[in-house]
Design a protein around this motif. Structure first.
Motif, short mmCIF file in Angstrom:
data_model
loop_
_atom_site.label_atom_id
_atom_site.label_comp_id
_atom_site.label_asym_id
_atom_site.label_seq_id
_atom_site.Cartn_x
_atom_site.Cartn_y
_atom_site.Cartn_z
N UNK A 296 -9.34 -14.79 3.74
CA UNK A 296 -9.94 -14.65 5.06
C UNK A 296 -10.78 -13.39 5.12
N UNK A 297 -11.55 -13.25 6.19
CA UNK A 297 -12.37 -12.07 6.40
C UNK A 297 -11.79 -11.22 7.52
N UNK A 298 -11.97 -9.91 7.38
CA UNK A 298 -11.44 -8.99 8.39
C UNK A 298 -12.23 -7.70 8.33
N UNK A 299 -12.08 -6.89 9.36
CA UNK A 299 -12.69 -5.55 9.36
C UNK A 299 -11.63 -4.57 8.85
N UNK A 300 -12.00 -3.85 7.81
CA UNK A 300 -11.07 -2.89 7.19
C UNK A 300 -11.11 -1.59 8.00
N UNK A 301 -9.95 -1.20 8.54
CA UNK A 301 -9.89 -0.03 9.41
C UNK A 301 -9.16 1.16 8.78
N UNK A 302 -8.95 1.11 7.46
CA UNK A 302 -8.29 2.23 6.79
C UNK A 302 -6.85 1.90 6.45
N UNK A 303 -6.00 2.94 6.36
CA UNK A 303 -4.60 2.74 5.97
C UNK A 303 -3.68 3.44 6.99
N UNK A 304 -2.45 2.91 7.08
CA UNK A 304 -1.47 3.54 7.96
C UNK A 304 -0.68 4.61 7.20
N UNK A 306 1.98 4.52 5.62
CA UNK A 306 2.64 4.07 4.39
C UNK A 306 1.63 3.59 3.36
N UNK A 307 0.35 3.76 3.67
CA UNK A 307 -0.69 3.35 2.73
C UNK A 307 -1.05 1.89 2.81
N UNK A 308 -0.58 1.19 3.83
CA UNK A 308 -0.92 -0.23 3.99
C UNK A 308 -2.31 -0.37 4.59
N UNK A 309 -3.03 -1.40 4.15
CA UNK A 309 -4.38 -1.63 4.68
C UNK A 309 -4.30 -2.16 6.10
N UNK A 310 -5.10 -1.58 6.98
CA UNK A 310 -5.18 -2.02 8.37
C UNK A 310 -6.39 -2.94 8.52
N UNK A 311 -6.13 -4.20 8.88
CA UNK A 311 -7.18 -5.22 8.92
C UNK A 311 -7.24 -5.85 10.30
N UNK A 312 -8.44 -5.84 10.88
CA UNK A 312 -8.63 -6.40 12.22
C UNK A 312 -9.21 -7.81 12.12
N UNK A 313 -8.48 -8.74 12.69
CA UNK A 313 -8.95 -10.13 12.77
C UNK A 313 -8.61 -10.67 14.14
N UNK A 314 -9.59 -11.29 14.77
CA UNK A 314 -9.34 -11.90 16.07
C UNK A 314 -8.84 -10.94 17.12
N UNK A 315 -9.27 -9.68 17.04
CA UNK A 315 -8.85 -8.69 18.03
C UNK A 315 -7.50 -8.08 17.76
N UNK A 316 -6.83 -8.51 16.69
CA UNK A 316 -5.52 -7.96 16.32
C UNK A 316 -5.64 -7.20 15.01
N UNK A 317 -4.79 -6.19 14.87
CA UNK A 317 -4.77 -5.40 13.63
C UNK A 317 -3.47 -5.68 12.89
#
Length: 330
Positions: A296-304, A306-317
């Motif tokens: 899927x596609x998402x907007x990459x918003x960095x990491x939290x 714990x180093x997990x990728x923060x991905x925004x899809x459909x208004x949710x992260x």
């Protein structure tokens, strides 16, 4: 004087000349060995890769530093306290991480041991994928066998990535970026990668050992067609020969030891995350995400934290702990 010792005494004598010639007569008087022994030592050093020039009537001169990857050359540059003070260096290994894990299986792994190779025949990346490891690269793995908090264990890969970027900057003056979670990039192409593997004690869940492996493309070598335009070497990035790999490794281990010390002491998590985020690629960009069979596609918003990728899809992260992201092709 043993043959091997004679070889390196000759090498140090030539190094002290700073590139100037040193005659056979001067070497024999200085070292107290025969001309034949000097000649044999020089031949052996040339075979190791040291650029020694021989001129009749003038003697021998060391023309610059050689890219000799050996335990002796690494130790010569090393300034760490514990990391890399035990070394296993070979021209070729199947995998430096596999080598350390085999030692662990036999009860022979030591905290701070570093395995190094100039080529891997079975290098691996995340998910068991093959990691291209041709001759002329720098491939190494470091062993950790000290109690490590779970919170710090989650940051090992991130800490290693930041430390290696810092070490490259120290040694080469090159600013390197990070692609989440463990790839090193320069100029939009992959320069290297990191793989951290851990073994936990079943009953307690405590760390038995961790192996932090890394691979860097150093020399500009031909690559498979499928990787053309995807990878880059230090030689290409610098526009000329990179520093000797022994010196480069010493710089990387210096930075890695500092990062590991902070994690082992339960400190520095915030600063490591800040360093990681400052080098992170594609923040705010639309990326293509793959996790198992899911795409899927998402907007990459960095990491939290714990180093997990923060991905925004459909208004949710969402926070992604494993998987791959690639920049969406425009």
């Amino acid at each position: 004087m043993a043959k091997r010792q004679t070889r390196y005494v000759v090498l140090e004598a030539l190094r002290q000349q700073g590139g100037e010639f040193l005659s056979s007569t001067a070497l024999t008087e200085k070292l107290g060995v025969t001309r034949a022994a000097i000649w044999k030592a020089v031949v052996a050093l040339k075979e190791e890769g040291y650029p020694i020039r021989s001129v009749t009537g003038e003697g021998y001169a060391l023309e610059g530093e050689a890219d000799v990857l050996s335990e002796r050359e690494i130790a010569r540059s090393l300034a760490t306290h514990w990391l890399g003070r035990a070394l296993c260096c070979q021209p070729q290994m199947e995998s430096t991480s596999a080598h350390l894990k085999a030692l662990a299986a036999g009860g022979e792994l030591r905290h701070g041991l570093v395995a190094v190779a100039g080529e891997q025949t079975g290098g691996r990346g995340r998910g068991g994928r093959s990691f291209y490891s041709p001759p002329g690269g720098l491939y190494f793995s470091a062993a950790l066998q000290q109690p490590l908090p779970l919170s710090a264990l989650r940051l090992l890969t991130l800490a290693s990535a930041v430390a290696i970027c810092e070490g490259i900057a120290d040694c080469c003056g090159l600013q390197v970026d990070i692609k989440w979670p463990n790839d090193l990039y320069w100029g939009g192409r992959k320069l290297g990668g990191i793989l951290t593997e851990c073994s936990l004690v079943g009953e307690s869940g405590e760390l038995e050992y961790a192996v932090c492996g890394a691979g860097l493309n150093c020399a500009a070598t031909p690559c498979p067609p499928e990787l053309r335009g995807e990878i880059v070497s230090l030689e290409e990035a610098l526009g000329g020969p990179p520093p000797a790999r022994a010196a480069l490794l010493a710089a990387l281990l210096q930075r890695l030891e500092g990062a590991f010390d902070r994690l082992l002491q339960g400190e520095g998590g915030r600063s490591l995350l800040e360093g990681y985020r400052a080098r992170l690629l594609w923040v705010g960009e639309t990326v293509e995400v793959s996790r198992g069979s899911e795409r899927y596609r998402a907007v990459f918003e960095g990491v939290d934290g714990e180093g997990r990728a923060l991905l925004q899809t459909g208004g949710e992260v969402q926070a992604l702990s494993s998987g791959e992201i690639r920049l969406r092709k425009r």
